[in-house]
Design an enzyme around this catalytic site. Sequence first.
Site, short mmCIF file in Angstrom:
data_model
loop_
_atom_site.label_atom_id
_atom_site.label_comp_id
_atom_site.label_asym_id
_atom_site.label_seq_id
_atom_site.Cartn_x
_atom_site.Cartn_y
_atom_site.Cartn_z
N ASP A 63 33.52 72.43 109.79
CA ASP A 63 32.95 74.59 108.63
C ASP A 63 33.27 74.15 107.44
O ASP A 63 32.87 74.96 105.97
CB ASP A 63 34.20 75.34 109.53
N GLU A 89 -11.59 59.08 130.58
CA GLU A 89 -13.09 58.92 130.29
C GLU A 89 -13.54 58.02 129.33
O GLU A 89 -14.86 57.64 129.89
CB GLU A 89 -13.02 60.21 129.11
N ASN A 139 -12.88 67.73 127.66
CA ASN A 139 -11.78 67.29 126.21
C ASN A 139 -11.38 68.41 125.44
O ASN A 139 -10.43 68.89 125.44
CB ASN A 139 -12.47 66.25 125.35
N ASP A 167 35.33 69.86 116.59
CA ASP A 167 36.25 70.03 115.49
C ASP A 167 36.86 71.53 117.37
O ASP A 167 36.43 71.22 118.11
CB ASP A 167 36.51 71.95 115.13
MG MG Z 1 40.08 75.00 110.79
#
Ligand code: MG
Length: 909
Positions: A641, A710, A735, A330
């Site tokens: 919004d 390992e 570990n 916006d």
């Molecule tokens: Mg507006």
Amino acid sequence: MKSETIVQWHALDKDQVLRLVAADEGGLKDLQVQERLRKHGPNEFKSVKSVSPLELVFKQLKSPLIYLLAAAAAISLVAGNLIDAAVVTVVVILNTILGTIQEWRAERSLEALRQLAAPKAKVRRNGRDNEIPASEVVPGDVLILETGARIAADSRVLKSEELQINESTLTGESQPVFKHPGRHAENQALADRDNMVWMSTAVTGGRGKAIVVSTGTNTVLGEIAEQVRTLERDETPLQRRLGELATKLGVASVLLAAALFVLGVLRGYDVVEMLLFSVAAAVAAIPEGLPAIVGITLALGVQRMAKRNAIVRRLPAVETLGSTTVICSDKTGTITKNEMTVTELWVGGKTYEVTGLGFDPTGEIHLQEGAETSGPDYSPDLKMLLIIGGAANNARLIERENGWQVEGNPSEGAMLVLAAKAGYDPDLFRISHRRKHEIPFSSEHKYMAVLNEVKGQANSAIYVKGAPEHLIGFSTHMLENGLTVEMDESRRRMVELVGDSFARKGLRVIAAALSEAGNDLETLDRSKVENGLTFVGLWGMVDPVRPEAIQAAKSAQEAGIRVVMITGDNAVTASTIASEVGMARSGVTPVTGPEIDNMSDEALARHALETGTFARVSPAHKLRILEALKQSGEIVAMTGDGVNDAPALKGADIGIAMGRSGTEVAKESADIILTDDNFRTIVNAVEEGRVIFGNLQRTIVFLITTNLGEIMTLATALLLGLPLPMTAAMILWINLVTDGACTVPIGLEPRHVDVLRRPPIPPGEGILDRRQILRIVLLATLVGTGTLSLFVYYLDAGNVAKAQTVAFTVLAAFQWFYAFAARTTQISVFSAGLFSNRWIVLGVASAIILQLAAVHTTVGHTVFHTVSLTLGDWSLIIMVSSTIFILDEVLKFLGVYRTARKSMKASPR
Ligand code: MG
Ligand code: ADP
């Protein structure tokens, strides 16, 4: 309390309802609220139940790892090996405590986030309107219902101005229902009770007031006991995939361990020893920490994001965030401050300038030529404009300690400030104009209109304000020097030119018009407004660009992210602001809503990426832009919004709602809520998303590399028929202690300067892409070879205990060095700052101290069967283990891990 639900609220008179809930329209007092909260409980029903620490402990104990270890402890006991049994038990306890603490922390931070994202409600209490958490609403509360609000509790409607409710959450019906006060017959079906509003439904239009009759589990929704709209406890796709990976690796490890056991026994090793050893090997190979680490890293990352004003509502969004390629934002309030000030006016053929910035009502109105108009003796045209602005208005101007503030819409606030500058008392408009009806502003129609009874006037007045193009179209006349004259072509041209000149300065332009109606008219409809108006004038208001938006737009560009500005404002204003922010190349004209209607999806996507600006759009256009972009393969973050933005917010890869100006409905549809409505925060969130992805990758790569190293060591030793390179206790130690001290700190790696200089993470790219798998295999091989070579070298000297101690220590040391190297992938650790992650420094330091204790103390010697090492041994160990750091840095330098730079799409296909 059950009786509440049996009351037929819809069939009662308003007064009976008020009496039953013991309240009036002025709202409850604080004391009453306290008492009712105690009596009825909070207005919620828990569906996301919080986890207790005890549950977390059990969760730790339920892992297959623990079963294995328990088996190991049992075997040791049976074999009379008390020390080993004790070691295993201690390890299990330590592991459980650590795991619980970490998960508890993660859980707490998610819980805190849930609180932040909790829905709100507007209620009238103590004679004032307050915004409160919806969970604190009690029976007798007066709900203030505005477009975009979510109904907090079942309530009886007291007042309705075109109040429209979407009840789909309850009835599945998506057509909005109009609500009215008034009483119904008892046998009315739930869906037809249009004097009631129900918890969880949404106000999609108009406004109204309602009084709460039941809350929480006593509501209709509560009885159905459905979902609640808080943070979902979803596993993210990544968590799920990694969980699957961990399971697969787990199964493979167990098979491998079994094979090792068989092999060992066939080669004539001691059966009990071999049993313990294979269990330890399985433990080494299972990346048991993986899902937990992912959860913790995500939770901590999400907490960091909240500190930077972005609240994550859905965890899976975090993963997508790092892959975002387009941000659709916006304009008003996000890129600009939404602090409107009227700076220019046009009315009756003349342009005026207004001095003074902000909501402080001090300033003057001058004719543009500089000729000063004196005092309140303005032209009748100008007065009319000020009156329309003051009366077609729902905002309030309030003086607080920290200055003047506007409650409500900032554009309308600016009109009140303007009227005050001209000497009007903004509060008096409400008294001189009794409002009979309102058509509220909507971003589809882009105007608002009121029907007012005016004091001392026989006829009622219709005041309209909105986008100039629309109002010009509705006008047949115009006000000039107090007279109503015909709106001819030249006047129309004139208005358009002036509007254009305002817009070119980046001003938001709103027009005013009026018309008359008989005093018997009580409600307005659009046909009365969209025709036969008298045009009055134009307001031009500045809305300063947020300075930080300019920097953020630049960062986004560097990060390979396109920014698209989508606004309801007009094209010229939009393009001026866009070039001010540096988002659009100058000379590029924005695409407008009507043009969108005639565009193919491909063209739309191309325009979005090329021009980056859309003007005069409605929410439906937003959805089309979104879909076109998604079609062309973009990962889209979109802001919104209003209620009408909900579909776009849901449809976007990342839906972003405004925390301040956004409606409840928008917030609930979003993945992320911005607490400061700021564009900068969106870019920050993307950055943080990349950081989180990076940290997950680092941790996982580290964990798998060391585990594989390992396993290679152990398996090769057995295959070659060597003595066991380590005792079971040593393997467990590496570990659970060394690993544990290193992995969590890696997940806490701070962001590197370059995260926003890289292209977005290709979507669907697993954390373990080809390059990272190559890295794991190369480095694990190095670990295996290095450890075994040293082991063999010391074996030749004939001391098995010493050889084991060395193998044990070199394996640990490999992890210390790799913990530092694993912090970066694309750049050298040195350019990120060798010690810039103090958690790693701390983790590795403690791992070293613990290792020294294991090797150089008598307790260590008894528990692990270690022997003390000389300085010479240590030098050799450091020399060998540091190669992992060097090799990894060389591979980084050679660009082996570098993701192919996707050419930044200047003009997509
Ligand atoms: Mg507006
Ligand atoms: P955005 O939020 O993208 O800037 P809006 O949809 O809020 O756009 O506004 C679009 C247009 O509607 C504005 O350019 C203005 O002309 C008009 N407008 C905005 N707010 C109001 C209002 N409160 N009353 C009347 N008209 C308005």
